[in-house]
Write an enzyme that holds these catalytic residues in place. Structure first.
Site, PDB file in Angstrom:
ATOM      1  CB  CYS A  22      -1.219  -0.433   6.881  1.00  0.00           C
ATOM      2  SG  CYS A  22      -1.241  -2.019   5.976  1.00  0.00           S
ATOM      3  CG  HIS A  24      -3.912   1.866   3.635  1.00  0.00           C
ATOM      4  ND1 HIS A  24      -2.651   2.363   3.873  1.00  0.00           N
ATOM      5  CD2 HIS A  24      -3.776   0.519   3.531  1.00  0.00           C
ATOM      6  CE1 HIS A  24      -1.778   1.375   3.889  1.00  0.00           C
ATOM      7  NE2 HIS A  24      -2.439   0.242   3.693  1.00  0.00           N
ATOM      8  CD  GLU A  72      -2.733   5.793   4.309  1.00  0.00           C
ATOM      9  OE1 GLU A  72      -1.732   5.065   4.198  1.00  0.00           O
ATOM     10  OE2 GLU A  72      -3.767   5.426   4.913  1.00  0.00           O
TER      11      GLU A  72
END
Length: 249
Positions: free
Chosen positions: A122, A218, A220
């Site tokens: 990001c 994202h 994660e």
């Protein structure tokens, strides 16, 4: 670099803050992304060392990057527009962290010089782009398709992967979680577009010669970290000179 057959490779995780008294909800949201990053990386065999670059001297981040085997630059506040010649005010503008931005720009450039694998997530992708002379779209006209309002700011998107090497670790059949209102505008030197959203927003880049990868989404996210972040971290491992994690499943 510290990795060897008998020691865990060191992953430097660069983020911004451990505390945001003026924005506690934002801190909670970022902590919820940092935690899966540490967990997945440790499960893959990395020694993870986080540094909150807005809370320490610039030299602390530089020293960690210098001894790291690989680097991950996490999300956070918008990049200071002064660093890429953008207007200081724009739709959706807010707090900036210029000193941490400088530390992270240094990190990208150091990784280029040393050949250290780096993953930008990001804001991390945007830092990569600015570090290499690129600029940013300060507020996407299609931002509603990339960042939601309400309690859950993530939207689910599909990306088209245009880089063959990234296609081996990104499953374009699966949704990715996005929450951003800025994106790559002019590409930085040496970067190549590696994935696009349906509205042609750049969603990933790779470097032509250096082991740098950036994703705008994202991986994660707590619901996707095992399936989406792990392959990207293994990509970093495969780029290590000693290949010390490449056999980890």
């Amino acid at each position: 670099m510290t990795g060897s057959p008998t020691s865990k490779p060191l992953l430097a995780m660069l983020h911004l803050r451990t505390s945001r008294p003026a924005a506690p909800d934002f801190q909670v949201a970022l902590d919820a992304l940092n935690a899966p990053t540490v967990r997945v990386a440790e499960q893959l065999g990395w020694e993870v060392v986080p540094v909150a670059s807005a809370e320490v001297d610039r030299s602390v981040t530089a020293a960690l990057v210098a001894r790291a085997d690989a680097v991950v630059v996490m999300g956070g506040e918008d990049v200071d527009p002064a660093l890429y010649g953008g207007p200081s005010t724009y739709p959706g503008s807010g707090h900036h962290e210029p000193l941490a931005d400088l530390a992270h720009l240094d990190a990208v450039r150091a990784c280029i010089e040393t050949g250290t694998p780096l993953l930008g997530i990001c804001r991390g992708l945007q830092i990569m782009n600015v570090a290499l002379g690129g600029t940013l779209v300060q507020h996407l006209p299609t931002s509603a398709g990339h960042r939601a309002t309400g309690d859950d700011h993530f939207v689910r998107n599909r990306v088209t992967v245009t880089d063959a090497s990234l296609a081996t670790v990104v499953d374009a059949r699966e949704d990715v979680r996005c929450t951003h209102h800025q994106a790559v505008d002019r590409l930085g030197d040496g970067l190549v577009v590696a994935a696009l959203a349906a509205d042609a927003v750049v969603e990933a880049v790779v470097h032509e010669t250096a082991p740098l990868t950036g994703v705008q989404w994202h991986p994660e996210h707590p619901q996707t970290a095992d399936a989406q972040l792990a392959p990207l971290l293994l990509r970093l491992a495969s780029q290590l000179d000693d290949g010390s994690l490449t056999t980890v499943a």
